[in-house]
Every structure is written in C-alpha cells, then in structure tokens.
Design an enzyme around this catalytic site. Structure first.
Site, PDB file in Angstrom:
ATOM      1  CB  CYS A 134      -0.925   0.002   1.212  1.00 12.49           C
ATOM      2  SG  CYS A 134      -2.006   1.446   1.274  1.00 12.49           S
ATOM      3  CB  CYS A 137      -0.557   2.511   3.954  1.00 13.34           C
ATOM      4  SG  CYS A 137      -2.093   1.839   3.324  1.00 13.34           S
ATOM      5  CG  ASP A 138       3.182   1.355   4.470  1.00 17.54           C
ATOM      6  OD1 ASP A 138       2.718   1.873   5.510  1.00 17.54           O
ATOM      7  OD2 ASP A 138       2.976   0.176   4.150  1.00 17.54           O
TER       8      ASP A 138
END
Length: 325
Positions: A134, A137-138
């Site tokens: 992701c 997300c990261d």
C-alpha cells in the site's frame, strides 16, 4: 435455547470493529468473529499516519487494539475464531465456527481483502520493514529513497506515480514487455522522469536482514539474474476479497467483491457488507471504518422495521381472532 444475537459481525478490521462499536452502543447484542488473525491488514502495517485523530501517527496493531477495547466497552463480545460456514437460508441466521454454531437476527460481513503477495519467504520476513502492498499507507516513509513497484496494471502505475512524491526514484518491475494499464496511466508513468522500467523480469528474492536493501531479479526469457539496490518494495499485483465463504450466496462481481443492493444491504435481507469486501477502489482504514458505521446503522434500522412489521402482524392476528369470536 441458544442465544440469538441481534448482530453477528464477521471480521475484526476497522470496518468490523466500527460496526461493533455502533451496534453495541445502540444496545444491540453483538458478537464479533475476529478470525484467528485478529485485526485485519493493519496488523501488517507498522505506522499509520493518515488516520484522523492521531497527529503523531499510531502503530497499526495499537490502533486495532484501541478499536477492539472501545467495542468491548459497549458490550460487544469477541471470539478469536474463523467462521467455517454460514446458513442464510433461514432466520435466525446460523454462523458456524470451530467452537460451534451461533444464531443472529442480522449479520455484517467485514472480512476484508488480502493483498496478493509473491510468496517468497524473504518477502514475508520483511513485511512492514520495507515490503508493503500500500503506497498511500507507507509511501511517506520512503522520502528520498529508491524503491521498486511490482506490477503492470493501473494500480501499479498509480502506486508508482504516487511514490514519486517521496522516493528519489521508482523502478517498475513487470513480468511482460508491455503494461496492462490503461493508455493514460501508461503515458503518465512513461513521461515521469523519476520512473524507470525493468521488463520481462520477476523478483526471486528480497535482500536485507532487518530492512530491505535490494532485490534479486530474474529475466523470465533469458534466465539471467541481476541485483537491484532499493530500500522499499511495493507489491501492486492485486487484492483478493476474502469472500470465498459467501460465493453462490451473495451477489458479487467477477473478482469476488460483494455488491450491495441497497446501501450496505446485500441481496439477502438482514445481511450487510462493509469495508474492503465491497471496496476495490479506496481500501483505506478510514473508509472501511466509515463503511462499518453505515452498515451498523442500516442493520439497526432494518431490525427496527422487522420488529414494527412483526407487531403489525400480531395486531392483525389478534384483531382477526376477536372478529371470529
């Protein structure tokens, strides 16, 4: 007599726990099947920085723990088991796990989706330490670093383009010599000076002890191997909704995502779906939580309407009996 729960929730990610918080707070009796892997995909995420209310960020497992405690506070019961069978053909619905069968007036399915992985032991070992599925997300954690993206579809191009905001360079690794992505996404990726491509190649090992230091690649046509130095690996080879248990029972698309027919209600009245089981577009913790809230409110209103209909039926029966006397 076996206990009949007002709501059984299958899944313990942000959607499942939020649904449990709302349903339990509405004074409904709630049982959550957490699964043997409690907490969903966020358990694989180290730091969550984009969940509202945590300005310093929060660890994925800690966030899920907080959600669980909040649901427990309102009286939701938890069972850390997988559901092995469901019977939606009669009411109350029957939900079966290793410890037995449980009855519910209504059900929320929040079993989430799983990222598809390459299946390498080294990839598994370094999940959350440079290996991610992701970018939104990261990506932030890879500021100024070189990273790689595996995949050739629209998602892979979106991830690669998103990562150029942070990474110094993004290498896209694809098994074929052409992309499956739409023309517009291909053009954007090809035009971006921070993105380069390695064709006809697959990752055979992720290098590094405590963090990713590189990748070992193999050309699928020549068998030739090479090492690519990167500090992050992003998998963008698709997601699989965890819906095999409901196949043939609920309306789904070709990929297996549940298609709600009215708000969060599925084609079976009293069965609702929330989170990544219905969402192949956003797949964020906050959108899943919002979905869980919607499903719980829909469930509560549906139960109210059922009770109202039952009261009217009883009233009609009683008045019918009186007129016959």
């Amino acid at each position: 007599m076996a206990k009949v729960y007002d709501a059984i929730i299958i899944g313990s990610g942000p959607a499942g726990y939020t649904a449990a918080i709302y349903a339990a707070r509405a004074n409904l009796s709630v049982l959550v099947f957490q699964g043997y892997q409690v907490g969903g995909q966020l358990m694989l995420t180290s730091e969550v920085e984009n969940y509202p209310g945590f300005e310093e960020g929060i660890l994925g497992p800690t966030l899920m723990e907080k959600m669980e405690q909040q649901a427990r506070r309102f009286g939701a019961e938890m069972l850390p088991e997988d559901v092995t069978a469901v019977d939606f053909s009669r009411r109350p619905f029957v939900i079966t796990s290793d410890s037995g069968s449980y009855l519910a007036r209504a059900v929320i399915i929040a079993t989430g989706a799983s990222a598809k992985w390459l299946g390498l032991p080294s990839e598994q070992r370094l999940q959350g330490r440079g290996v991610s599925a992701c970018a939104t997300c990261d990506g932030f954690f890879f500021r100024g670093k070189e990273v790689a993206v595996v995949g050739g579809g629209d998602t892979a191009m979106e991830e690669a383009l998103f990562l150029t905001r942070y990474a110094s360079h993004v290498t896209v690794i694809h098994r074929r010599d052409t992309l499956r992505a739409s023309k517009i996404m291909q053009e954007r990726a090809f035009k971006n000076p921070k993105i380069s491509f390695i064709w006809n190649s697959e990752v055979i090992e992720v290098l590094g002890e405590d963090a990713v230091t590189g990748l070992r690649l193999r050309n699928v046509k020549t068998g030739e191997e090479q090492t690519l130095t990167v500090e992050g690996l992003f998998l963008a080879i698709g997601h699989q909704p965890n819906t095999s248990l409901f196949r043939g029972l609920l309306q789904m698309d070709e990929a297996g995502y549940i298609i709600p027919v009215e708000h969060t209600m599925t084609n079976i009245p009293g069965v609702f779906a929330a989170g990544d089981v219905t969402d192949h577009r956003y797949r964020q913790a906050v959108t899943a939580a919002g979905d869980g809230c919607r499903a719980a409110i829909d469930l509560e209103r549906w139960l109210e309407s059922q009770a109202h209909e039952e009261a009217l039926r009883q009233e009609a029966l009683t008045s019918g009996e009186h007129s016959n006397q």
